[in-house]
Motif scaffolding. Structure first.
Motif, mmCIF file in Angstrom:
data_model
loop_
_atom_site.group_PDB
_atom_site.id
_atom_site.type_symbol
_atom_site.label_atom_id
_atom_site.label_comp_id
_atom_site.label_asym_id
_atom_site.label_seq_id
_atom_site.Cartn_x
_atom_site.Cartn_y
_atom_site.Cartn_z
ATOM 1 N N ASP A 73 0.866 -1.178 0.000
ATOM 2 C CA ASP A 73 0.000 0.000 0.000
ATOM 3 C C ASP A 73 0.906 1.234 0.000
ATOM 4 N N LEU A 74 0.936 1.939 -1.120
ATOM 5 C CA LEU A 74 1.856 3.065 -1.263
ATOM 6 C C LEU A 74 1.520 4.177 -0.253
ATOM 7 N N GLN A 75 0.235 4.498 -0.140
ATOM 8 C CA GLN A 75 -0.139 5.584 0.774
ATOM 9 C C GLN A 75 0.312 5.267 2.206
ATOM 10 N N GLY A 76 0.087 4.017 2.606
ATOM 11 C CA GLY A 76 0.491 3.606 3.957
ATOM 12 C C GLY A 76 1.987 3.802 4.141
ATOM 13 N N LEU A 77 2.757 3.416 3.131
ATOM 14 C CA LEU A 77 4.217 3.532 3.238
ATOM 15 C C LEU A 77 4.619 5.005 3.342
ATOM 16 N N LEU A 78 4.022 5.863 2.500
ATOM 17 C CA LEU A 78 4.410 7.283 2.507
ATOM 18 C C LEU A 78 4.099 7.911 3.867
ATOM 19 N N GLU A 79 2.939 7.549 4.430
ATOM 20 C CA GLU A 79 2.571 8.106 5.743
ATOM 21 C C GLU A 79 3.545 7.639 6.817
ATOM 22 N N GLU A 80 3.915 6.371 6.724
ATOM 23 C CA GLU A 80 4.845 5.806 7.713
ATOM 24 C C GLU A 80 6.197 6.526 7.631
ATOM 25 N N VAL A 81 6.664 6.747 6.391
ATOM 26 C CA VAL A 81 7.962 7.408 6.207
ATOM 27 C C VAL A 81 7.911 8.826 6.775
ATOM 28 N N VAL A 82 6.824 9.538 6.500
ATOM 29 C CA VAL A 82 6.713 10.911 7.009
ATOM 30 C C VAL A 82 6.744 10.895 8.540
ATOM 31 N N GLU A 83 6.077 9.910 9.115
ATOM 32 C CA GLU A 83 6.072 9.842 10.578
ATOM 33 C C GLU A 83 7.479 9.537 11.112
ATOM 34 N N GLU A 110 9.057 -3.129 -0.378
ATOM 35 C CA GLU A 110 8.654 -2.074 0.549
ATOM 36 C C GLU A 110 9.837 -1.551 1.372
ATOM 37 N N GLU A 111 10.653 -2.485 1.838
ATOM 38 C CA GLU A 111 11.774 -2.089 2.705
ATOM 39 C C GLU A 111 12.746 -1.185 1.930
ATOM 40 N N LEU A 112 13.029 -1.564 0.664
ATOM 41 C CA LEU A 112 13.961 -0.757 -0.134
ATOM 42 C C LEU A 112 13.364 0.606 -0.457
ATOM 43 N N LEU A 113 12.090 0.610 -0.822
ATOM 44 C CA LEU A 113 11.440 1.872 -1.187
ATOM 45 C C LEU A 113 11.375 2.816 0.023
ATOM 46 N N ARG A 114 11.147 2.228 1.209
ATOM 47 C CA ARG A 114 11.102 3.040 2.425
ATOM 48 C C ARG A 114 12.450 3.734 2.617
ATOM 49 N N ARG A 115 13.508 2.965 2.425
ATOM 50 C CA ARG A 115 14.841 3.522 2.656
ATOM 51 C C ARG A 115 15.205 4.569 1.585
#
Ligand code: ADP
Ligand code: MG
Length: 414
Positions: free
Chosen positions: A264-274, A302-307
């Protein structure tokens, strides 16, 4: 004449001295119709009767001083000796001739400038060789000298090739040994990197977790809250740098592959911002998420994109002036692609450096600001690696009126 031409051809193909001698002794007899022929080599102060072809034995294998035999005379005087009757010529050592059939002869030097040998023709009766026969023998001697020089040249070349081959083999072994040593060092380096990453990662994650707990608790003074956020941001940076380094090393070893899954891209973006907000607050900045997509499902690691996003936001926050805003923007890209942009109002990247900053260890001249001093130039290298591993691309552009826009384009992969 025809025979002479075919002899010249045969000689041009000869590879060694024995084959030259075999061709010459036979040809010498055939050209003049003689009863015997010898092939004599100069061996320092001696004449060496190396080979012969005759109706009866002559002197094959024997050596005579140059001054005591007719081949020596021919070589020393660099001219043909033409003898009608050997028993009346004072140059002939008659003792050596008595046991043989020879009554008359012609001897021509091989090479007239410093002769290397001689060719002898012998008859069993008294006769004076004609000028034509002497000319034929001289021509044969000339071709023989050319053939001998060729053989010597090719043998010298062969020897050099052999010596060179030995040298090359030796240097190949040396190279192989150096290669082994390098592989060994490389392995040690990898093991060290892996240990380092492991040793750094666990305590850094522990620190991040404790900070999170502290920050969630109520009753924390503003000063303490700020302190805990700075500790959190520091630990997050260490953790990320260790993981980036590990992935770069893996990619150099050819064992780096993203592991995409439905996310879920939106979930990931929100998590990163937090996750990045403590750093943003520590830098007195706002971190804003703008979602311009009407879908949110993506297939990616997901892990790579988060980083990747953490690295880009970390850079933006560090280079943005205090009081500024960093934006994370998700929008539709080209067909089947999503575009993620990280925008800041910092100093920007000069156009000529926009490719190079993705290279390993590459950093622009850091200012005196401690926020921009702490990196090692690995973050963007990792980002490029991870994005390209997804079949996407990453680039940086200006963000008018001021700042940078880092743009990640990824295939949606669904
Ligand atoms: N948003 C940005 N604004 C200005 N310069 C940047 C920005 N992002 C990266 N850079 C420059 O690119 C360099 C490489 O970035 P990176 O690979 O993340 O390494 P690090 O952050 O460890 O220095 C940085 O040192 C900096 O000079
Ligand atoms: Mg960085």
């Amino acid at each position: 004449m025809e025979r002479l031409i075919s002899v010249v051809q045969e000689l041009s193909l000869a590879h060694d001295l024995p084959s030259i001698m075999t061709i010459v002794k036979r040809a010498a007899r055939e050209l003049t119709g003689a009863d015997g022929a010898t092939f004599v080599l100069r061996d320092g102060p001696y004449c060496y009767y190396a080979d012969e072809d005759a109706v009866g034995p002559l002197w094959k294998g024997k050596r005579f001083p140059l001054e005591t035999c007719i081949s020596g005379w021919s070589m020393l005087h660099r001219q043909a000796a033409i003898i009608e009757d050997i028993y009346v010529d004072p140059r002939i050592p008659t003792d050596a001739y008595a046991p043989t059939f020879v009554k008359s002869l012609v001897m021509v030097p091989i090479r007239t400038v410093s002769p290397v040998g001689a060719i002898g023709n012998y008859w069993a009766r008294k006769r004076l060789a004609s000028p034509e026969e002497v000319r034929l023998l001289a021509a044969l001697a000339d071709s023989t000298s050319v053939a001998m020089e060729n053989v010597q040249l090719s043998q010298t070349l062969e020897r050099r090739v052999q010596e060179r081959t030995v040298e090359l083999l030796a240097s190949r072994e040396e190279l192989a040994a150096k290669h082994d040593a390098l592989v060994h060092m490389q392995r040690q380096k990898e093991e060290l990197a892996a240990h380092l990453v492991h040793d750094l990662k666990s305590p850094a994650s522990g620190i991040m977790l404790s900070c999170m707990c502290r920050l969630r608790s109520t009753g924390l003074s503003d000063a303490d809250r700020k302190r805990w956020k700075r500790i959190y941001a520091g630990a997050e940076g260490i953790n990320r740098m260790a993981l980036d380094l590990l992935d770069i090393t893996r990619s150099e070893d050819g064992v780096f592959t993203p592991n995409p899954c439905d996310m879920d891209l939106q979930g990931l973006l929100e998590e990163v911002v937090e996750m990045m907000s403590p750093l943003a607050e520590g830098c007195e900045q706002r971190l804003e998420l703008r979602m311009e997509l009407d879908w949110t499902a993506l297939r990616a690691d997901e892990e790579l994109l988060r980083r990747v996003l953490q690295n880009l936001i970390d850079n933006a926050l560090r280079h943005n002036p205090p009081g500024g805003t960093v934006q994370l923007l998700a929008r539709e890209g080209a067909a089947g692609e999503v575009e993620l942009r990280v925008l800041d109002q910092g100093p920007g990247i000069p156009a000529e450096m926009r490719q190079a900053i993705f290279d390993k260890y590459k950093r622009l001249a850091p200012g005196r600001d401690e926020r921009t001093l702490c990196g090692r130039g690995l973050g963007l290298t990792f980002c490029k690696l991870a994005v390209q591993g997804h079949g996407g691309s990453i680039a940086v552009e200006a963000n008018p009126p001021r700042g940078s826009a880092f743009i990640v384009r990824l295939p949606r992969g669904r």
